[in-house]
Design an enzyme around this catalytic site. Structure first.
Site, PDB file in Angstrom:
ATOM      1  N   CYS A   1       2.588  -3.655   1.619  1.00 56.32           N
ATOM      2  CA  CYS A   1       3.334  -2.927   2.645  1.00 56.32           C
ATOM      3  C   CYS A   1       4.430  -3.800   3.258  1.00 56.32           C
ATOM      4  O   CYS A   1       5.532  -3.324   3.550  1.00 56.32           O
ATOM      5  CB  CYS A   1       2.397  -2.427   3.737  1.00 56.32           C
ATOM      6  SG  CYS A   1       1.122  -1.297   3.143  1.00 56.32           S
TER       7      CYS A   1
ATOM      8  N   ARG B   1       0.949   5.718  -0.433  1.00 55.26           N
ATOM      9  CA  ARG B   1       2.390   5.468  -0.348  1.00 55.26           C
ATOM     10  C   ARG B   1       3.143   6.753  -0.721  1.00 55.26           C
ATOM     11  O   ARG B   1       3.634   6.908  -1.837  1.00 55.26           O
ATOM     12  CB  ARG B   1       2.774   4.312  -1.260  1.00 55.26           C
ATOM     13  CG  ARG B   1       2.017   3.042  -0.946  1.00 55.26           C
ATOM     14  CD  ARG B   1       2.395   1.859  -1.829  1.00 55.26           C
ATOM     15  NE  ARG B   1       1.379   0.819  -1.703  1.00 55.26           N
ATOM     16  CZ  ARG B   1       1.278  -0.017  -0.658  1.00 55.26           C
ATOM     17  NH1 ARG B   1       2.150   0.067   0.330  1.00 55.26           N
ATOM     18  NH2 ARG B   1       0.313  -0.913  -0.612  1.00 55.26           N
TER      19      ARG B   1
END
Length: 216
Positions: free
Chosen positions: A52, A129
């Site tokens: 991330c 995601r």
């Protein structure tokens, strides 16, 4: 045997669900966010995690490229606003990269459920995601899903964004792997007169009357 949880899944062509939430830039109501602009709305599994951090650093480094395409970035994870602020500051201190775009604190998971960002097969408490390309009319135009272990490709996201905008502007379709400046697919003829004109047009590259390519 327990039933599989039902997931809310917005679809391409549907209105983007509206919501109100806290973000790193303050309170946010989506229907009032970025009027007249496209929005790339993306989720990440958690703050202070390696993949991330690389992804949001990439978004931050290329934010100007999205802005040049009349597009605002909007992030989300199921973390508190305090975790978001601490993470943004940590990355800025360690790397000099500053996440200036808003990141939604969705600790109650309401927005993640609205957008189908929670995938029970991956996690019940962390968003995958997901990426939603939303046009200025707040219509969802393209959706991408990546697993937690694989980072996104910003080159492909920018290509898709430019392709959507180009297709809208010129009313054409785009072939496999289209890049700006590449050939486009012209609409198929809808009348016999249009068919005859297409067959006689030597300025276009034709595999057949229904597949004609032209550089624009």
């Amino acid at each position: 045997m327990s039933a599989t949880p039902q997931i809310s899944m917005p679809s391409i062509g549907s209105p983007a669900p509206d919501f109100e939430a806290l973000s790193t830039t303050g309170p946010l109501k989506f229907s009032d966010f970025a009027p007249g602009k496209w929005v790339v709305f993306f989720s990440h599994p958690a703050d202070f995690t390696p993949v991330c951090t690389t992804e949001l650093s990439g978004f931050a480094a290329r934010q100007a490229e999205f802005a040049a395409l009349n597009t605002e970035l909007l992030g989300l994870s199921i973390d508190s606003i305090h975790a978001h602020i601490a993470w943004v500051n940590n990355v800025r201190e360690k790397s000099g990269v500053y996440f200036r775009f808003p990141i939604i604190a969705d600790i109650d998971m309401k927005v993640a459920h609205l957008y189908g960002m929670l995938q029970p097969g991956a996690s019940e408490t962390a968003a995958v995601r997901a990426v939603f390309f939303i046009d200025p009319s707040h219509t969802i135009r393209l959706i991408m899903y990546y697993p937690m272990s694989v980072g996104r490709n910003l080159d492909e996201m920018l290509r898709c964004l430019e392709a959507l905008q180009f297709s809208d502007e010129h009313r054409v379709s785009l072939p496999l792997g289209w890049q700006p400046g590449g050939k486009v697919i012209l609409p198929a003829p809808k009348t016999l007169d249009q068919l005859d004109a297409r067959l006689a047009d030597e300025s276009v590259e034709k595999m057949d009357f229904y597949l004609a390519l032209k550089r624009m």
